[in-house]
Design an enzyme around this catalytic site. Structure first.
Site, PDB file in Angstrom:
ATOM      1  N   SER A  29       5.866 -71.284 -30.240  1.00  0.00           N
ATOM      2  CA  SER A  29       5.692 -70.064 -31.042  1.00  0.00           C
ATOM      3  C   SER A  29       6.983 -69.757 -31.785  1.00  0.00           C
ATOM      4  O   SER A  29       8.054 -69.712 -31.191  1.00  0.00           O
ATOM      5  CB  SER A  29       5.325 -68.907 -30.107  1.00  0.00           C
ATOM      6  OG  SER A  29       5.326 -67.687 -30.819  1.00  0.00           O
TER       7      SER A  29
ATOM      8  N   CYS B 128      18.289 -63.834 -28.222  1.00  0.00           N
ATOM      9  CA  CYS B 128      17.701 -64.296 -29.484  1.00  0.00           C
ATOM     10  C   CYS B 128      18.411 -63.591 -30.633  1.00  0.00           C
ATOM     11  O   CYS B 128      18.697 -62.397 -30.560  1.00  0.00           O
ATOM     12  CB  CYS B 128      16.209 -63.959 -29.517  1.00  0.00           C
ATOM     13  SG  CYS B 128      15.385 -64.547 -31.010  1.00  0.00           S
TER      14      CYS B 128
ATOM     15  N   CYS C 215      11.220 -56.120 -29.965  1.00  0.00           N
ATOM     16  CA  CYS C 215      11.254 -57.119 -28.886  1.00  0.00           C
ATOM     17  C   CYS C 215      12.456 -56.930 -27.956  1.00  0.00           C
ATOM     18  O   CYS C 215      13.592 -56.811 -28.406  1.00  0.00           O
ATOM     19  CB  CYS C 215      11.278 -58.520 -29.498  1.00  0.00           C
ATOM     20  SG  CYS C 215      11.564 -59.825 -28.296  1.00  0.00           S
TER      21      CYS C 215
ATOM     22  N   GLY D 275      13.855 -66.190 -26.633  1.00  0.00           N
ATOM     23  CA  GLY D 275      14.468 -67.036 -27.648  1.00  0.00           C
ATOM     24  C   GLY D 275      13.551 -67.486 -28.755  1.00  0.00           C
ATOM     25  O   GLY D 275      12.328 -67.369 -28.670  1.00  0.00           O
ATOM     26  N   GLU D 276      14.160 -68.005 -29.820  1.00  0.00           N
ATOM     27  CA  GLU D 276      13.425 -68.526 -30.971  1.00  0.00           C
ATOM     28  C   GLU D 276      13.484 -70.063 -30.892  1.00  0.00           C
ATOM     29  O   GLU D 276      14.524 -70.664 -31.201  1.00  0.00           O
ATOM     30  CB  GLU D 276      14.052 -67.997 -32.268  1.00  0.00           C
ATOM     31  CG  GLU D 276      13.565 -68.664 -33.541  1.00  0.00           C
ATOM     32  CD  GLU D 276      12.051 -68.847 -33.636  1.00  0.00           C
ATOM     33  OE1 GLU D 276      11.314 -67.871 -33.507  1.00  0.00           O
ATOM     34  OE2 GLU D 276      11.610 -69.997 -33.825  1.00  0.00           O
TER      35      GLU D 276
ATOM     36  N   CYS E 214       4.186 -60.780 -22.929  1.00  0.00           N
ATOM     37  CA  CYS E 214       4.877 -61.241 -24.134  1.00  0.00           C
ATOM     38  C   CYS E 214       5.924 -60.233 -24.549  1.00  0.00           C
ATOM     39  O   CYS E 214       5.642 -59.039 -24.631  1.00  0.00           O
ATOM     40  CB  CYS E 214       3.891 -61.320 -25.289  1.00  0.00           C
ATOM     41  SG  CYS E 214       2.946 -62.794 -25.333  1.00  0.00           S
TER      42      CYS E 214
ATOM     43  N   CYS F  67       5.043 -69.875 -19.278  1.00  0.00           N
ATOM     44  CA  CYS F  67       5.707 -69.397 -20.486  1.00  0.00           C
ATOM     45  C   CYS F  67       7.198 -69.657 -20.287  1.00  0.00           C
ATOM     46  O   CYS F  67       7.788 -69.163 -19.321  1.00  0.00           O
ATOM     47  CB  CYS F  67       5.394 -67.908 -20.605  1.00  0.00           C
ATOM     48  SG  CYS F  67       6.239 -67.118 -21.956  1.00  0.00           S
TER      49      CYS F  67
ATOM     50  N   LEU G 177       3.184 -63.327 -36.991  1.00  0.00           N
ATOM     51  CA  LEU G 177       3.073 -62.666 -38.296  1.00  0.00           C
ATOM     52  C   LEU G 177       3.407 -61.171 -38.182  1.00  0.00           C
ATOM     53  O   LEU G 177       4.339 -60.680 -38.815  1.00  0.00           O
ATOM     54  CB  LEU G 177       1.668 -62.892 -38.858  1.00  0.00           C
ATOM     55  CG  LEU G 177       1.424 -62.382 -40.265  1.00  0.00           C
ATOM     56  CD1 LEU G 177       2.230 -63.172 -41.282  1.00  0.00           C
ATOM     57  CD2 LEU G 177      -0.059 -62.439 -40.621  1.00  0.00           C
ATOM     58  N   ASN G 178       2.599 -60.474 -37.400  1.00  0.00           N
ATOM     59  CA  ASN G 178       2.903 -59.088 -36.981  1.00  0.00           C
ATOM     60  C   ASN G 178       2.899 -58.030 -38.091  1.00  0.00           C
ATOM     61  O   ASN G 178       3.218 -56.872 -37.818  1.00  0.00           O
ATOM     62  CB  ASN G 178       4.241 -59.017 -36.224  1.00  0.00           C
ATOM     63  CG  ASN G 178       4.236 -59.857 -34.954  1.00  0.00           C
ATOM     64  OD1 ASN G 178       3.180 -60.286 -34.525  1.00  0.00           O
ATOM     65  ND2 ASN G 178       5.390 -60.098 -34.371  1.00  0.00           N
TER      66      ASN G 178
ATOM     67  N   CYS H 142      14.061 -59.012 -33.830  1.00  0.00           N
ATOM     68  CA  CYS H 142      12.858 -58.237 -34.139  1.00  0.00           C
ATOM     69  C   CYS H 142      13.000 -56.890 -33.458  1.00  0.00           C
ATOM     70  O   CYS H 142      13.398 -56.814 -32.298  1.00  0.00           O
ATOM     71  CB  CYS H 142      11.618 -58.970 -33.650  1.00  0.00           C
ATOM     72  SG  CYS H 142      11.466 -60.604 -34.374  1.00  0.00           S
TER      73      CYS H 142
ATOM     74  N   ASN I 190       3.026 -54.733 -25.738  1.00  0.00           N
ATOM     75  CA  ASN I 190       3.420 -54.379 -24.370  1.00  0.00           C
ATOM     76  C   ASN I 190       4.630 -53.457 -24.443  1.00  0.00           C
ATOM     77  O   ASN I 190       5.642 -53.813 -25.032  1.00  0.00           O
ATOM     78  CB  ASN I 190       3.799 -55.637 -23.588  1.00  0.00           C
ATOM     79  CG  ASN I 190       2.616 -56.566 -23.440  1.00  0.00           C
ATOM     80  OD1 ASN I 190       1.506 -56.127 -23.154  1.00  0.00           O
ATOM     81  ND2 ASN I 190       2.837 -57.855 -23.663  1.00  0.00           N
TER      82      ASN I 190
ATOM     83  N   GLU J  39      14.412 -66.218 -18.120  1.00  0.00           N
ATOM     84  CA  GLU J  39      13.176 -65.944 -17.386  1.00  0.00           C
ATOM     85  C   GLU J  39      12.051 -66.872 -17.819  1.00  0.00           C
ATOM     86  O   GLU J  39      11.984 -67.292 -18.971  1.00  0.00           O
ATOM     87  CB  GLU J  39      12.756 -64.491 -17.627  1.00  0.00           C
ATOM     88  CG  GLU J  39      13.711 -63.516 -16.957  1.00  0.00           C
ATOM     89  CD  GLU J  39      13.338 -62.060 -17.190  1.00  0.00           C
ATOM     90  OE1 GLU J  39      13.287 -61.316 -16.213  1.00  0.00           O
ATOM     91  OE2 GLU J  39      13.096 -61.678 -18.348  1.00  0.00           O
TER      92      GLU J  39
END
Ligand code: SAH
Ligand code: SF4
Length: 339
Positions: A189, A110, A117, A157-158, A332, A103, A213-214, A114, A288, A90
């Site tokens: 990112s 991924c 996510c 993805g990373e 996101c 984006c 960071l989160n 996380c 989100n 996407e």
């Protein structure tokens, strides 16, 4: 032998032309058609000799993606693409005033996993090729009339676990002879793959870098981002002084604000202490919702958090970023295959 031209650099096209017995400058013409003119059909090329056109028609293809579905809500469009390997990815286009941000995805799924996510929950399927990355941009450029102003690698993805393809794709976007998007408009990112962040800094790449960071303590980050066990918070903050020496704008840190996980007053105080006088940029992104156990904090909690940060802000910049497109799950972290 079959060649996929989209994704090739000028040098690769030149080598192909030389190998096939054509003059090198033919590669510049093809490069121009592929990227600057962003053609989707080989037959649009009208300045090549017939034998070269025949070679391209028989042995080459140019498109790597096929549009599968498009979802629009006000100024945000989410595109679902199918790759030649029948995988789905996407991309999102968001228009706000004169900003058109796209984006784009770097992987199918991924592996970083996380906990909050949607993409992470899909698991890892494959790395996207340079062609599949650049084609997301070319497709949107050809379909949405507003010129693209910003490109963010914040889709599925990373990016730093597909480092070479992502950087080569960014170079294609940035190349003055091709698409010519300034490096200032391209942001990558990462969840914090430290060896690749160091490589990025060592190679003096000029694209903007953002680190997710989160959390403000390793225990919380270990829980929501298991990759923290390998590269903890201190190792990420350590990257900023090296990066900031080489860049006009400071290293960006993203902080997804999640209800009762990382949104306490203590967190806000620790965050301002971590970034004090670092010259970094801190982006707060209210979570989100994706139907898991994590929630977006109430607006009172978000306000309380940002007020404490604002009060203690010294030597770093702060931005609260509200995701666009949450109505169509294009915010996101909401990108996953629901089809
Ligand atoms: N893998 C990279 C880039 C893709 S994720 C990374 O993690 O940085 C892009 C951003 O979306 C990251 O900052 C991530 O923390 C954030 N994100 C993931 N899920 C989210 C969600 N549900 N709501 C808000 N942001 C989310
Ligand atoms: Fe992967 Fe980024 Fe999602 Fe983490 S937040 S699982 S790194 S896409």
């Amino acid at each position: 032998m079959h060649y996929i031209l989209k994704g090739m650099s000028l040098i690769e096209l030149q080598n192909l032309m030389i190998d096939q017995g054509y003059p090198k400058y033919r590669a510049n013409q093809i490069y121009n058609w592929l990227y600057k003119k962003s053609i989707t059909n080989i037959n649009s090329i009208n300045n090549l000799p017939i034998d070269l056109k025949n070679f391209i028609n028989h042995s080459c293809s140019i498109n790597t993606l096929e549009l599968s579905k498009e979802n629009k809500s006000s100024n945000t469009i989410k595109f679902l693409f199918k790759t030649k390997s029948n995988d789905y990815i996407e991309s999102v286009s968001m228009i706000e005033n004169d900003r058109h941000t796209i984006c784009i995805s770097s992987q199918v799924g991924c592996s970083v996993d996380c906990d909050f996510c949607a993409t992470g929950k899909m698991g890892f399927k494959k790395n996207l090729s340079i062609g599949e990355i650049i084609d997301q941009l070319l497709f949107i450029k050809n379909t949405v009339l507003t010129p693209i102003t910003n490109i963010v690698f914040m889709g599925m993805g990373e990016p730093f676990l597909n480092y070479n393809n992502v950087i080569q794709a960014a170079h294609l976007m940035n190349d003055k002879e091709g698409l010519n998007y300034s490096y200032k408009r391209i942001t990558i990112s990462t969840s914090g793959i430290v060896p690749k962040i160091n490589q990025f800094i060592h190679d003096k790449l000029k694209y903007n870098l953002a680190i997710s960071l989160n959390a403000t303590d390793n225990k919380t980050r270990d829980k929501i981002m298991p990759i923290n066990k390998k590269w903890p918070i201190e190792s990420l903050i350590d990257c900023s002084s090296k990066y900031n020496k080489l860049h006009r704008t400071g290293l960006t840190f993203e902080y997804v604000l999640i209800d009762s996980i990382n949104d306490s007053i203590k967190d806000a105080e620790r965050l301002s202490a971590i970034f004090k006088n670092t010259g970094c940029k801190l982006n707060i992104i209210p979570f989100n919702e994706i139907g898991n156990e994590y929630n977006r904090p109430s607006s009172q909690r978000i306000d309380r958090f940002t007020q404490v940060l604002n009060k203690n802000k010294k030597g770093f910049t702060l931005l609260v970023r509200w995701s666009k497109g949450t109505a169509i799950n294009a915010g996101c972290g909401q990108l996953a295959i629901e089809y």
